[in-house]
Motif scaffolding. Structure first.
Motif, mmCIF file in Angstrom:
data_model
loop_
_atom_site.group_PDB
_atom_site.id
_atom_site.type_symbol
_atom_site.label_atom_id
_atom_site.label_comp_id
_atom_site.label_asym_id
_atom_site.label_seq_id
_atom_site.Cartn_x
_atom_site.Cartn_y
_atom_site.Cartn_z
ATOM 1 N N TYR A 46 0.815 -1.207 0.000
ATOM 2 C CA TYR A 46 0.000 0.000 0.000
ATOM 3 C C TYR A 46 0.854 1.265 0.000
ATOM 4 O O TYR A 46 0.404 2.330 -0.422
ATOM 5 N N GLY A 47 2.092 1.155 0.455
ATOM 6 C CA GLY A 47 2.974 2.312 0.475
ATOM 7 C C GLY A 47 3.713 2.548 -0.822
ATOM 8 O O GLY A 47 4.449 3.530 -0.947
ATOM 9 N N SER A 48 3.517 1.676 -1.801
ATOM 10 C CA SER A 48 4.205 1.838 -3.082
ATOM 11 C C SER A 48 3.697 3.075 -3.808
ATOM 12 O O SER A 48 2.500 3.373 -3.793
ATOM 13 N N PRO A 49 4.593 3.800 -4.495
ATOM 14 C CA PRO A 49 4.141 4.925 -5.308
ATOM 15 C C PRO A 49 3.657 4.491 -6.685
ATOM 16 O O PRO A 49 3.183 5.308 -7.471
ATOM 17 N N ASP A 50 3.769 3.183 -6.976
ATOM 18 C CA ASP A 50 3.506 2.693 -8.328
ATOM 19 C C ASP A 50 2.065 2.229 -8.510
ATOM 20 O O ASP A 50 1.790 1.139 -8.994
ATOM 21 N N TRP A 51 1.123 3.056 -8.099
ATOM 22 C CA TRP A 51 -0.297 2.866 -8.411
ATOM 23 C C TRP A 51 -0.599 3.821 -9.556
ATOM 24 O O TRP A 51 -0.384 5.015 -9.447
ATOM 25 N N ARG A 52 -1.105 3.306 -10.638
ATOM 26 C CA ARG A 52 -1.075 4.053 -11.900
ATOM 27 C C ARG A 52 -2.447 4.499 -12.409
ATOM 28 O O ARG A 52 -3.475 3.935 -12.024
ATOM 29 N N PRO A 53 -2.447 5.496 -13.306
ATOM 30 C CA PRO A 53 -3.692 5.894 -13.965
ATOM 31 C C PRO A 53 -4.281 4.749 -14.790
ATOM 32 O O PRO A 53 -3.558 3.876 -15.275
ATOM 33 N N VAL A 54 -5.599 4.791 -14.956
ATOM 34 C CA VAL A 54 -6.335 3.781 -15.715
ATOM 35 C C VAL A 54 -7.099 4.468 -16.837
ATOM 36 O O VAL A 54 -7.679 5.544 -16.640
ATOM 37 N N SER A 55 -7.104 3.828 -18.004
ATOM 38 C CA SER A 55 -7.915 4.319 -19.118
ATOM 39 C C SER A 55 -8.824 3.194 -19.597
ATOM 40 O O SER A 55 -8.383 2.047 -19.748
ATOM 41 N N LEU A 56 -10.089 3.508 -19.788
ATOM 42 C CA LEU A 56 -11.057 2.559 -20.319
ATOM 43 C C LEU A 56 -11.428 3.001 -21.725
ATOM 44 O O LEU A 56 -11.791 4.169 -21.940
ATOM 45 N N TYR A 57 -11.322 2.069 -22.673
ATOM 46 C CA TYR A 57 -11.562 2.374 -24.084
ATOM 47 C C TYR A 57 -12.764 1.598 -24.619
ATOM 48 O O TYR A 57 -12.938 0.412 -24.310
ATOM 49 N N VAL A 58 -13.572 2.277 -25.408
ATOM 50 C CA VAL A 58 -14.612 1.629 -26.206
ATOM 51 C C VAL A 58 -14.360 2.092 -27.641
ATOM 52 O O VAL A 58 -14.945 3.082 -28.094
ATOM 53 N N PRO A 59 -13.463 1.424 -28.361
ATOM 54 C CA PRO A 59 -13.034 1.920 -29.681
ATOM 55 C C PRO A 59 -14.162 2.113 -30.679
ATOM 56 O O PRO A 59 -14.078 2.991 -31.544
ATOM 57 N N SER A 60 -15.222 1.310 -30.589
ATOM 58 C CA SER A 60 -16.323 1.459 -31.541
ATOM 59 C C SER A 60 -17.249 2.608 -31.184
ATOM 60 O O SER A 60 -18.131 2.962 -31.957
ATOM 61 N N GLY A 61 -17.047 3.193 -30.004
ATOM 62 C CA GLY A 61 -17.854 4.331 -29.583
ATOM 63 C C GLY A 61 -19.095 3.908 -28.813
ATOM 64 O O GLY A 61 -19.714 2.884 -29.109
ATOM 65 N N THR A 62 -19.450 4.692 -27.808
ATOM 66 C CA THR A 62 -20.646 4.417 -27.027
ATOM 67 C C THR A 62 -21.283 5.730 -26.603
ATOM 68 O O THR A 62 -20.598 6.748 -26.442
ATOM 69 N N GLU A 63 -22.583 5.697 -26.420
ATOM 70 C CA GLU A 63 -23.303 6.897 -25.990
ATOM 71 C C GLU A 63 -22.991 7.242 -24.544
ATOM 72 O O GLU A 63 -22.919 8.416 -24.182
ATOM 73 N N TRP A 64 -22.799 6.203 -23.711
ATOM 74 C CA TRP A 64 -22.479 6.439 -22.304
ATOM 75 C C TRP A 64 -21.688 5.275 -21.735
ATOM 76 O O TRP A 64 -21.747 4.159 -22.240
ATOM 77 N N ILE A 65 -20.953 5.560 -20.663
ATOM 78 C CA ILE A 65 -20.218 4.534 -19.931
ATOM 79 C C ILE A 65 -20.259 4.888 -18.450
ATOM 80 O O ILE A 65 -20.178 6.064 -18.076
ATOM 81 N N ALA A 66 -20.414 3.867 -17.608
ATOM 82 C CA ALA A 66 -20.472 4.041 -16.162
ATOM 83 C C ALA A 66 -19.375 3.204 -15.520
ATOM 84 O O ALA A 66 -19.128 2.071 -15.942
ATOM 85 N N VAL A 67 -18.744 3.759 -14.482
ATOM 86 C CA VAL A 67 -17.602 3.119 -13.826
ATOM 87 C C VAL A 67 -17.738 3.299 -12.317
ATOM 88 O O VAL A 67 -17.764 4.433 -11.826
ATOM 89 N N ALA A 68 -17.804 2.192 -11.576
ATOM 90 C CA ALA A 68 -17.880 2.252 -10.106
ATOM 91 C C ALA A 68 -16.473 2.168 -9.534
ATOM 92 O O ALA A 68 -15.693 1.289 -9.914
ATOM 93 N N THR A 69 -16.141 3.063 -8.603
ATOM 94 C CA THR A 69 -14.802 3.084 -8.018
ATOM 95 C C THR A 69 -14.858 3.119 -6.497
ATOM 96 O O THR A 69 -15.816 3.618 -5.902
ATOM 97 N N GLN A 70 -13.791 2.600 -5.896
ATOM 98 C CA GLN A 70 -13.627 2.650 -4.443
ATOM 99 C C GLN A 70 -12.191 3.023 -4.100
ATOM 100 O O GLN A 70 -11.252 2.570 -4.734
ATOM 101 N N GLN A 71 -12.017 3.839 -3.127
ATOM 102 C CA GLN A 71 -10.771 4.332 -2.571
ATOM 103 C C GLN A 71 -9.996 5.259 -3.518
ATOM 104 O O GLN A 71 -8.772 5.334 -3.463
ATOM 105 N N VAL A 72 -10.691 5.985 -4.358
ATOM 106 C CA VAL A 72 -10.051 7.117 -5.050
ATOM 107 C C VAL A 72 -9.918 8.221 -4.005
ATOM 108 O O VAL A 72 -10.911 8.793 -3.557
#
Length: 230
Positions: free
Chosen positions: A122-148
């Motif tokens: 948990y003390g590591s600095p190597d927690w990284r950004p995340v990207s979610l892709y929908v290459p074909s395109g979408t009208e909407w996307i929902a993402v549930a997160t915890q501990q941001v």
């Protein structure tokens, strides 16, 4: 003297015009957050009926979804996983503690923001950004997160928008809520959503996106987003 000032002014206007033209234009994007009180609710009750669901219960990702963890410098390539390197059980599979147990929306598995989808110190600095892709395109996307726990800037289609907290996300070690990103422009669908970095450790579960056919410009929109990462 007057002529020189006029020429300088024209040069400045020209430069600003070029810079403005080069900057990527954001589509009409709407962002909302459904709070932690409705964590685990049915999609229909949240206005997300009929979407394609990724619950991270196995390594195969939902058709049409890609996920990329950035490199150590926080950069993305624009191309993500179509299957996970591992599954992650935050209750029975985290040797470092129980920080991510609340991140389960459904089932027992989640996505954690590491390069191998496994927990680390948990003390590591190597927690990284995340990207979610929908290459074909979408009208909407929902993402549930915890501990941001850091108020990150939200990027949609490669364009920086506001910080997550400005949309009502609960920035904390608990459940942050369900982030929903919509495009109101059928010519500019959602093709990517990203956030994270600065050593912030968090998990994602229950990604849902609209099962809408690719609009005519989705390939062009995806090409523009990928170009930002080259």
């Amino acid at each position: 003297m007057y002529r020189m000032r006029m020429n300088t002014a024209r040069l400045l206007v020209t430069a600003l015009t070029v810079l403005t033209a080069a900057a990527p234009a954001a589509a009409d994007i709407l962002v909302e957050v459904i709070g932690p009180a409705q964590w685990g609710a049915d999609d229909a009750d949240l206005g997300l009926a009929g979407g394609i669901v990724e619950d991270f219960e196995d390594s195969a990702l939902a058709n049409g979804l890609q996920i990329e963890i950035s490199d150590a410098a926080g950069n993305f390539t624009g191309t993500g996983w179509t299957s996970l390197p591992n599954t992650f059980d935050p209750i029975n599979g985290d040797p470092f503690g129980d920080s991510f147990e609340l991140g389960v929306w459904d089932g027992t598995k989640v996505l954690v923001n590491t390069t191998n989808n496994q927990s680390q110190s948990y003390g590591s600095p190597d927690w990284r950004p995340v990207s979610l892709y929908v290459p074909s395109g979408t009208e909407w996307i929902a993402v549930a997160t915890q501990q941001v726990t850091i108020n990150h800037v939200l990027f949609v289609n490669g364009v920086a928008l506001s910080r997550l907290g400005s949309y009502g996300m609960d920035i904390s070690v608990g459940r942050n809520g369900l982030l929903i990103v919509r495009s109101t422009d059928p010519e500019e669908p959602i093709v990517s959503v990203s956030f994270g970095g600065r050593g912030d450790a968090f998990v994602i579960d229950h990604v849902v996106f609209a099962d809408t056919p690719a609009v005519s410009s989705s390939e062009a929109a995806w090409s523009r987003v990928k170009a930002l990462y080259r």
